[in-house]
Design an enzyme around this catalytic site. Sequence first.
Site, short mmCIF file in Angstrom:
data_model
loop_
_atom_site.label_atom_id
_atom_site.label_comp_id
_atom_site.label_asym_id
_atom_site.label_seq_id
_atom_site.Cartn_x
_atom_site.Cartn_y
_atom_site.Cartn_z
N ASP A 1 1.20 -1.35 -0.11
CA ASP A 1 -0.04 -0.20 -0.44
C ASP A 1 1.31 0.86 -0.20
OD1 ASP A 1 -1.75 1.73 0.29
OD2 ASP A 1 -1.96 1.56 3.11
N ASP B 1 -1.40 -0.85 5.43
CA ASP B 1 -1.77 -0.06 7.52
C ASP B 1 -3.02 0.44 7.71
OD1 ASP B 1 -1.39 2.00 5.51
OD2 ASP B 1 -1.07 3.18 7.34
#
Lengths: 729, 49
Positions: free
Chosen positions: A442, A623
């Site tokens: 990400d 996250d």
Amino acid sequence: MTVHAPITFRAQDAAQVTTEASFKSLTLAVENMHCGGCMRSVERAALGVAGVASARANLSAQRVSVAYDPARTGEPALIEALARAGFPAAPMQWVKPGAEQARQKYLLRRTAVAGFAAMNIMLISVAVWSGAASDMDLALATAFRWLSALIALPTVAYSGQPFFDSALGALKARRLNMDVPISLAILLATAMSLYQTIRGSEQVYFDAAVSLLFLLLVGRFLDETLRVRASSEAQNLLSLQSGMATVIEANGSHRLVPAHALRLGDRLLVAAGERVAADGVVLKGRGQVDQSLITGETMPLTVAAGQEVYAGTLNLTQPLNIEVLAADSATLLAEISRLMLAAEQGKAHYRRLADRAAQVYAPAVHGLGLATFLGWLAIGASWQTALTYAIAVLIITCPCALALAVPAVQIAAASRLFRRRIIVKAADGLERIAETDMVVFDKTGTLTLGRLELLGQDAISGDVLIGAGRLAAASKHPYAKAIVAAAEKRTRAVVPASDVEEVPGLGLKRQLAQGEERLGSAEWCGVHSDGDDSEVWYRRDWMTPVRFRFADSVRTDAAEIAATLKRQGFELALLSGDRQGVVDKVADEVGISTRLAGLRPADKIAWLGAWASEGRKVLMVGDGLNDAPALAAAHASMSPASAADISQRAADFVFQGEKLAPVVEAIATARRARAMALQNFAVAAIYNVVCVPLAMAGFVTPLIAAIVMSTSSILVTANATRLADRGSR
Amino acid sequence: MTALAWLVPVALFLGGLGLAAFMWALRSGQFEDLEGAAYRALEDDPPEQ
């Protein structure tokens, strides 16, 4: 842990806790406790609170148990005292502390009994074996065999329970698991030995049966320890993540409530700098919020009355009043929870290495044992002899390599990672991460720190930067923090300016003798700009205004880690919910060519599904809340400790610190662990190849069976310990 | 050989004593924090009440 939870070795403490029944006990998860000194500071801080009778920190579990007088103090006071000492703490939730260790203790007690019995029987057996070669009289040898039986029978009945229970469960479900051959070998060997003892024969296997039980129990205990450790780490993370919320009562008074106890319709006050505790709609107030955990967008968003805010959002500028929306309504969180649940169900079918091996192993062992028995009967041996040889086969093929070596390797690997501040959250995560061949990142908070950095710092004069920094030091806004960080690079310490006035959503100002000094939006500084929200102006009345621009800073070792992973043959990809331009910039800087921007959580899952159907095993590193479903769907997953709680819950590993190196470390350790498990399988296979034909041919005496089994177990365990490093944590 | 008549029970009793000690230690929670216990040995004074 029960009421006398703080385990006190000092008599006066114990007396205090037990005599004053009014004391309550509480277990808190504690952050930052890494050494003996910290442990003591935590205990001191807790004992410093009036009304606390005893406090005992547990360094392995990262928790502290406190007994306190509820009339004089309470949970909030304790948490505050610990936070002041530098150890953020939170009450344990969802679990009754101690329940998780119950099974571990159950196994440890049985292991201890089996160990005691195994040693004593071995002692007696050695005498009998050496006596058989010399002059021990028959009566004494028989007496010794009876003594062995006396120790072995209750031990097998007690210590064998975990295996018998599990084998019965499997048989009831018409399956075979590893415990079926184990139970069969132990029960047959014990029964046959008893029969031979009664007959006064020499073919007595009590020593082998009990030491087999002991070694297998050690393996089972290690396996359970890893599982308990993983789940207790996970519980700590969860407890520390969910914070407190300020509820506004109907009469206008404020009350602190743990986030998990919030109800639909509760009105919350979210102060500037606080995280929003639950999904809700803004009732009053207008300000900027940082949604990077949820959407992956780094730039703050301006919200006003009527707009929705999500749990985990950071309120930056102004107090907001929000009303809690139900999680089962059409909120983002509900959508994400649904996606996660679906993804997790898909992964529940993962079968662990040892289980897969057992699937092949158990039928093979049974087949060999049966073949030995039938073979000897066919060539005219008595049924006792045939059965004795078959038992020897079962004992020799004891799956110690599977049942002892794999847990030993995995616990060594988990301890090694723990010392490097990587928490193994799923017990089978080590096996899954070792299989991955593609790493998907990400962007915000993963490749980047999720923290803004001032652009073009070198072009800004020191005077301007330090001046702006002194002004910015008065604010908690991420832009202000970035300016202060930049100013701190120029000068040792940025002294915050006094008399600064902050106007939420606009900026900061202060009055000086030469004129006014302002830091904030273009509008605030009275300049016309066609730029977007992502810029800040600094104006002194006597100078031309200066423009500051920001970008999210990439983790310092991101490019290096990406290069290392590529060199190791991993394919890399970047999946982000952010805009294409921002994603491209980060991807170029890190060196990832496969990049996909503007993705929603469901899109991320779709991409992972597409790669999985190509046969790729993906490690997802993310996250944000928007990554949580993808983390659950990927073959293996990692989250930084700064992640949203739902993501940490979904991830197999959680790593701390500002570097990305743990990704490489976790993969490397897991691969080494797998290699060692396979080495151990090989060692066991060689033993079997040599010994099984001997056992089938009837050359294996109880003595040989005992020696071979123990040496192979010691060998595989010794191999496992190579993984643990001896350094301090 | 008569020595065995009392040596074997003594050996078993001593072993049993060890087992009982372990069970007691387990029940009183001494195995709950293996890492912390290592540091506690180095503490000079008990934490004050």
